[in-house]
Design a protein around this motif. Structure first.
Motif, PDB file in Angstrom:
ATOM      1  N   ALA A   9       0.827  -1.321   0.037  1.00 51.58           N
ATOM      2  CA  ALA A   9       0.060   0.053  -0.030  1.00 51.58           C
ATOM      3  C   ALA A   9       0.959   1.096   0.086  1.00 51.58           C
ATOM      4  O   ALA A   9       0.597   1.900  -0.769  1.00 51.58           O
ATOM      5  N   LEU A  10       1.925   1.344   0.782  1.00 48.71           N
ATOM      6  CA  LEU A  10       2.981   2.314   0.790  1.00 48.71           C
ATOM      7  C   LEU A  10       3.667   2.630  -0.406  1.00 48.71           C
ATOM      8  O   LEU A  10       3.698   3.713  -0.909  1.00 48.71           O
ATOM      9  N   PHE A  11       3.872   1.540  -1.015  1.00 53.19           N
ATOM     10  CA  PHE A  11       4.649   1.630  -2.414  1.00 53.19           C
ATOM     11  C   PHE A  11       3.538   2.208  -3.426  1.00 53.19           C
ATOM     12  O   PHE A  11       4.043   3.095  -4.421  1.00 53.19           O
ATOM     13  N   LEU A  12       2.386   1.873  -3.482  1.00 55.06           N
ATOM     14  CA  LEU A  12       1.465   2.228  -4.498  1.00 55.06           C
ATOM     15  C   LEU A  12       1.062   3.784  -4.158  1.00 55.06           C
ATOM     16  O   LEU A  12       0.790   4.318  -5.290  1.00 55.06           O
ATOM     17  N   LEU A  13       0.900   4.109  -2.968  1.00 60.40           N
ATOM     18  CA  LEU A  13       0.800   5.570  -2.793  1.00 60.40           C
ATOM     19  C   LEU A  13       2.021   6.337  -3.090  1.00 60.40           C
ATOM     20  O   LEU A  13       1.653   7.522  -3.760  1.00 60.40           O
ATOM     21  N   VAL A  14       3.140   6.151  -2.849  1.00 62.21           N
ATOM     22  CA  VAL A  14       4.289   6.673  -3.166  1.00 62.21           C
ATOM     23  C   VAL A  14       4.533   6.786  -4.714  1.00 62.21           C
ATOM     24  O   VAL A  14       4.930   7.987  -5.268  1.00 62.21           O
ATOM     25  N   VAL A  17       2.061   9.411  -6.356  1.00 59.74           N
ATOM     26  CA  VAL A  17       2.574  10.896  -6.141  1.00 59.74           C
ATOM     27  C   VAL A  17       2.777  11.908  -7.258  1.00 59.74           C
ATOM     28  O   VAL A  17       2.181  13.053  -7.175  1.00 59.74           O
ATOM     29  N   SER A  18       3.550  11.349  -8.157  1.00 58.74           N
ATOM     30  CA  SER A  18       3.863  12.097  -9.294  1.00 58.74           C
ATOM     31  C   SER A  18       2.778  12.592 -10.112  1.00 58.74           C
ATOM     32  O   SER A  18       2.448  13.612 -10.604  1.00 58.74           O
ATOM     33  N   GLY A  19       1.828  11.592 -10.239  1.00 62.65           N
ATOM     34  CA  GLY A  19       0.538  11.884 -10.990  1.00 62.65           C
ATOM     35  C   GLY A  19      -0.249  12.826 -10.301  1.00 62.65           C
ATOM     36  O   GLY A  19      -1.076  13.574 -10.952  1.00 62.65           O
ATOM     37  N   VAL A  20      -0.474  12.776  -9.076  1.00 62.14           N
ATOM     38  CA  VAL A  20      -1.403  13.589  -8.211  1.00 62.14           C
ATOM     39  C   VAL A  20      -0.791  15.118  -8.190  1.00 62.14           C
ATOM     40  O   VAL A  20      -1.412  16.192  -8.502  1.00 62.14           O
ATOM     41  N   MET A  21       0.547  15.138  -8.067  1.00 59.43           N
ATOM     42  CA  MET A  21       1.105  16.526  -7.896  1.00 59.43           C
ATOM     43  C   MET A  21       1.408  17.197  -9.579  1.00 59.43           C
ATOM     44  O   MET A  21       1.759  18.144  -9.199  1.00 59.43           O
ATOM     45  N   ALA A  22       1.108  16.769 -10.395  1.00 55.60           N
ATOM     46  CA  ALA A  22       1.418  17.146 -11.544  1.00 55.60           C
ATOM     47  C   ALA A  22       0.441  18.388 -11.863  1.00 55.60           C
ATOM     48  O   ALA A  22      -0.610  18.282 -11.554  1.00 55.60           O
ATOM     49  N   ASN A  23       1.132  19.216 -12.472  1.00 53.94           N
ATOM     50  CA  ASN A  23       0.136  20.564 -12.963  1.00 53.94           C
ATOM     51  C   ASN A  23      -0.614  20.122 -14.190  1.00 53.94           C
ATOM     52  O   ASN A  23       0.010  19.632 -15.124  1.00 53.94           O
ATOM     53  N   THR A  24      -1.645  20.660 -14.415  1.00 57.81           N
ATOM     54  CA  THR A  24      -2.510  20.681 -15.466  1.00 57.81           C
ATOM     55  C   THR A  24      -2.244  21.738 -16.386  1.00 57.81           C
ATOM     56  O   THR A  24      -1.629  23.196 -15.869  1.00 57.81           O
ATOM     57  N   PRO A  25      -2.036  21.504 -17.696  1.00 57.59           N
ATOM     58  CA  PRO A  25      -1.719  22.658 -18.564  1.00 57.59           C
ATOM     59  C   PRO A  25      -2.750  23.714 -18.686  1.00 57.59           C
ATOM     60  O   PRO A  25      -4.064  23.454 -18.536  1.00 57.59           O
TER      61      PRO A  25
END
Length: 78
Positions: A9-14, A17-25
């Motif tokens: 679960a920790l591996f999947l959450l970490v 993170v890059s997909g969640v924190m990505a900026n939208t164009p």
């Protein structure tokens, strides 16, 4: 077994993170908007899955190894 679930679960959450924190164009404006009306056309069916392919391969390998391991344990206990 509980430790493995927590680590997974920790591996999947970490890993997400890059997909969640990505900026939208930014939305297109009159300066950078294209002159054609092709922007409203949806993509064709069968678009390849490129973003999460390593995760899908890893999950398939883990699932396959788990099934093989459980089948070997069942045969050994019979």
């Amino acid at each position: 077994m509980k430790i493995i679930r927590i680590l997974l679960a920790l591996f999947l959450l970490v890993s997400n993170v890059s997909g969640v924190m990505a900026n939208t164009p930014p939305p297109p404006t009159a300066k950078n908007a294209s002159a054609t009306a092709d922007d409203d056309v949806p993509p064709p069916p069968g678009v390849p899955i490129n973003n999460q392919l390593p995760y899908l391969i890893g999950a398939g390998l883990i699932l396959g190894m788990t099934i093989i391991y459980r089948n070997k344990i069942k045969k050994a206990s019979i």
